[in-house]
Design a protein around this motif. Structure first.
Motif, short mmCIF file in Angstrom:
data_model
loop_
_atom_site.label_atom_id
_atom_site.label_comp_id
_atom_site.label_asym_id
_atom_site.label_seq_id
_atom_site.Cartn_x
_atom_site.Cartn_y
_atom_site.Cartn_z
N PHE A 103 38.82 34.18 82.82
CA PHE A 103 39.94 34.61 81.95
C PHE A 103 40.68 35.81 82.55
O PHE A 103 40.44 36.95 82.20
N GLY A 104 41.62 35.47 83.44
CA GLY A 104 42.35 36.48 84.21
C GLY A 104 43.34 37.28 83.40
O GLY A 104 43.70 38.39 83.79
N VAL A 105 43.81 36.72 82.29
CA VAL A 105 44.76 37.45 81.44
C VAL A 105 44.38 37.25 79.97
O VAL A 105 43.72 36.27 79.61
N THR A 106 44.85 38.17 79.15
CA THR A 106 44.52 38.14 77.72
C THR A 106 44.91 36.82 77.04
O THR A 106 44.09 36.27 76.29
N ALA A 127 37.78 39.56 83.10
CA ALA A 127 38.99 40.21 83.62
C ALA A 127 39.87 40.81 82.52
O ALA A 127 40.28 41.96 82.64
N ALA A 128 40.18 40.04 81.50
CA ALA A 128 41.20 40.47 80.54
C ALA A 128 40.77 41.73 79.79
O ALA A 128 39.58 41.99 79.61
N GLY A 129 41.78 42.53 79.35
CA GLY A 129 41.46 43.88 78.86
C GLY A 129 42.04 44.31 77.52
O GLY A 129 42.05 45.50 77.22
N THR A 130 42.53 43.37 76.70
CA THR A 130 43.04 43.77 75.40
C THR A 130 41.88 43.97 74.43
O THR A 130 40.94 43.17 74.39
N THR A 146 38.56 47.73 78.70
CA THR A 146 39.73 47.64 77.83
C THR A 146 40.74 48.70 78.30
O THR A 146 40.35 49.73 78.86
N LEU A 147 42.00 48.42 78.05
CA LEU A 147 43.04 49.38 78.44
C LEU A 147 42.91 50.67 77.65
O LEU A 147 43.26 51.74 78.14
N GLY A 148 42.39 50.56 76.42
CA GLY A 148 42.19 51.77 75.61
C GLY A 148 41.22 52.74 76.28
O GLY A 148 41.45 53.95 76.27
N ASP A 172 55.01 43.80 79.40
CA ASP A 172 55.32 43.50 78.00
C ASP A 172 54.45 42.37 77.44
O ASP A 172 54.94 41.28 77.16
N TYR A 173 53.17 42.63 77.31
CA TYR A 173 52.27 41.71 76.61
C TYR A 173 51.07 42.52 76.16
O TYR A 173 50.98 43.73 76.43
N ALA A 174 50.13 41.86 75.51
CA ALA A 174 49.10 42.58 74.75
C ALA A 174 48.41 43.76 75.47
O ALA A 174 48.36 44.86 74.91
N PRO A 175 47.90 43.61 76.70
CA PRO A 175 47.23 44.77 77.29
C PRO A 175 48.19 45.93 77.59
O PRO A 175 47.79 47.10 77.50
N GLY A 176 49.44 45.60 77.91
CA GLY A 176 50.44 46.64 78.11
C GLY A 176 50.71 47.39 76.82
O GLY A 176 50.87 48.63 76.82
N VAL A 224 52.19 54.12 84.12
CA VAL A 224 52.43 52.73 84.52
C VAL A 224 51.23 51.85 84.19
O VAL A 224 50.10 52.16 84.57
N PHE A 225 51.50 50.75 83.48
CA PHE A 225 50.50 49.67 83.45
C PHE A 225 51.16 48.39 83.91
O PHE A 225 52.10 47.89 83.27
N VAL A 226 50.69 47.88 85.04
CA VAL A 226 50.98 46.50 85.44
C VAL A 226 49.64 45.86 85.73
O VAL A 226 48.71 46.54 86.16
N PRO A 227 49.50 44.55 85.45
CA PRO A 227 48.19 43.93 85.67
C PRO A 227 47.85 43.81 87.15
O PRO A 227 48.74 43.84 88.00
N ALA A 228 46.56 43.65 87.42
CA ALA A 228 46.06 43.46 88.79
C ALA A 228 46.95 42.47 89.53
O ALA A 228 47.37 41.47 88.96
N GLY A 229 47.25 42.77 90.76
CA GLY A 229 48.06 41.86 91.57
C GLY A 229 49.50 42.32 91.70
O GLY A 229 50.21 41.92 92.62
N GLY A 254 43.93 52.39 85.95
CA GLY A 254 43.86 52.18 87.39
C GLY A 254 44.35 50.85 87.91
O GLY A 254 44.37 50.63 89.12
N ASP A 255 44.79 49.96 87.03
CA ASP A 255 45.19 48.61 87.46
C ASP A 255 46.26 48.65 88.56
O ASP A 255 46.24 47.84 89.49
N VAL A 256 47.21 49.58 88.44
CA VAL A 256 48.32 49.66 89.40
C VAL A 256 47.83 50.06 90.79
O VAL A 256 48.47 49.76 91.79
N PHE A 304 38.67 45.96 91.29
CA PHE A 304 37.95 46.02 90.01
C PHE A 304 37.72 44.65 89.39
O PHE A 304 36.77 44.46 88.62
N MET A 305 38.56 43.67 89.71
CA MET A 305 38.34 42.33 89.16
C MET A 305 37.09 41.69 89.76
O MET A 305 36.38 40.94 89.09
N ALA A 306 36.84 41.99 91.04
CA ALA A 306 35.63 41.47 91.68
C ALA A 306 34.39 42.01 90.95
O ALA A 306 33.42 41.28 90.72
#
Ligand code: PHB
Length: 392
Positions: A103-106, A127-130, A146-148, A172-176, A224-229, A254-256, A304-306
């Motif tokens: 589950f790479g994204v929320t 992986a996902a962090g919401t 979690t992003l929190g 612009d989605y849940a973890p952001g 800044v929050f952008v997802p891994a990648g 630290g995702d960025v 961190f995803m590894a």
């Protein structure tokens, strides 16, 4: 029909029956895991890191645990939740997997949650962090973050380190949305001011138009929050627009600054301060061994995803040892509650109340070490729980 033919036919029927029985027996001895991750598309680096780490763990620890053979079935959902749902359904119904993981994204984690509940299978979110993901099914546990957890810590750090004005740029989605909310909860409450707030689309974001707005708002730092990648592309545009030269510091979860991409970002990343659960430069022996083994196998550093994948498969191995190989969802979820171990990221555990991860969060600064860029940890916050579970 001749006697010979009849004998042959009987023998053939017998052989089929024996074969089927043998098949059944071996099916019972195998625990199948459906690993659903993005291997293509914008989030592909997440899937590759998790797949690599799971394979590495299984090479190091063998593919048999508690008398069961572990079989991983890898599926690429390209981070699209409709795909995740279809693949999870096929894996559960046709392949009879006992566990779904990845589950790479929320939105992907959300899409699979009702199926985990319905089929009573363990769902390991690697992986996902919401924050709210773990509340979507009683069969969900998480080995990512979690992003929190990181955003409250960087919010406090910014206040204490003389940062008064911040412009925010979040996916612009849940973890952001979680990252922004938890950062503001601490930064604004501590007296900080938000001078610009932009949200960028998750898919193929072009940061350039937003970066000019950020620059014009003259903040001390940019959260800044952008997802891994996506960090590599973001930092390229940040440098191209001259934000590094105008002294606008990058801060955030630290995702960025994912280790996967960090070394390719160039010197504009130097000085970025982020809070996160993993750095490839984490100075423990376990991490040094992990980084060395990962580099040897795949020719690059783990991000961190590894680590989320490596710990996710470890959690399953340990849970199976505890259940004596029983792989039904109720036995496995009971087994993971309270589990604690030392990960390459440091000591971690699974909160028995929430099934979510409890871990150290480190504040790090990008520095050059032996000619390479690293997130060098300089402060540790121990055993941080997801703040989203305690603040309703
Ligand atoms: C998420 O979609 O939950 C997600 C993905 C990548 C990250 C963080 C969160 O780096």
């Amino acid at each position: 029909m001749s006697v010979e033919r009849r004998v042959l036919l009987r023998a053939a029927v017998c052989a089929v029956a024996v074969g089927a029985f043998a098949g059944m027996a071996s099916a019972q001895e195998t625990v199948k895991i459906g690993l659903i991750v993005p291997m293509t598309g914008g989030q592909a680096s997440t899937g590759k890191q998790i797949d690599n780490a799971v394979k590495l763990y299984m090479q190091q620890h063998g593919d048999t645990v508690a008398g069961k053979k572990i079989e991983v079935i890898l599926k690429d959902d390209a981070a699209l939740p409709d795909n995740t749902k279809r693949l999870a359904q096929e894996l559960i119904v046709n392949d009879k997997v006992s566990v779904i993981a990845g589950f790479g994204v929320t939105p992907a984690a959300f899409a699979a949650a009702p199926l985990a509940t319905q089929a009573k299978v363990l769902q390991i979110v690697m992986a996902a962090g919401t924050s709210i993901i773990t509340e979507r099914s009683p069969y969900i546990t998480r080995t990512s973050f979690t992003l929190g957890q990181s955003s409250i810590i960087i919010g406090d750090w910014a206040v204490k380190n003389g940062i008064k004005k911040v412009a925010t740029l979040t996916s612009d989605y849940a973890p952001g949305h979680d990252a922004l909310k938890f950062f503001k909860d601490h930064f604004v409450a501590g007296g900080g001011q938000i001078v610009e707030e932009v949200k960028v689309p998750l898919a193929n974001p072009d940061f350039a138009p937003f970066l000019q707005r950020m620059k014009d708002s003259k903040p001390d730092a940019m959260f800044v929050f952008v997802p891994a990648g996506q960090g590599g592309n973001f930092m390229k545009q940040y440098a191209e627009r001259g934000l590094d030269k105008s002294g606008i510091k990058v801060i955030g979860p630290g995702d960025v600054m994912d280790d996967d991409l960090l070394n390719g970002m160039g010197d504009s990343a130097l000085g970025a301060v982020t809070a996160h659960m993993y750095s490839a430069a984490h100075p423990s022996q376990i991490n040094k061994d992990f980084v060395a083994a990962y580099k040897k196998a795949y020719g690059q550093r783990p991000g961190f995803m590894a680590v989320g994948g490596y710990d996710g498969i470890h959690l399953l191995y340990e849970a199976l040892k505890k259940t004596g190989g029983k792989a039904d969802g109720d036995s496995l979820i009971a087994a993971v509650k309270g589990m604690a171990w030392e990960s390459p990221r440091g000591p971690i555990s699974i909160d028995p109340e929430t099934r979510d991860i409890v871990q150290n969060i480190y504040i790090r600064e990008v520095k050059k070490v032996d000619g390479e860029l690293y997130n060098v940890e300089f402060a540790t916050f121990e055993a941080v729980k997801d703040p989203g579970k305690t603040k309703k």
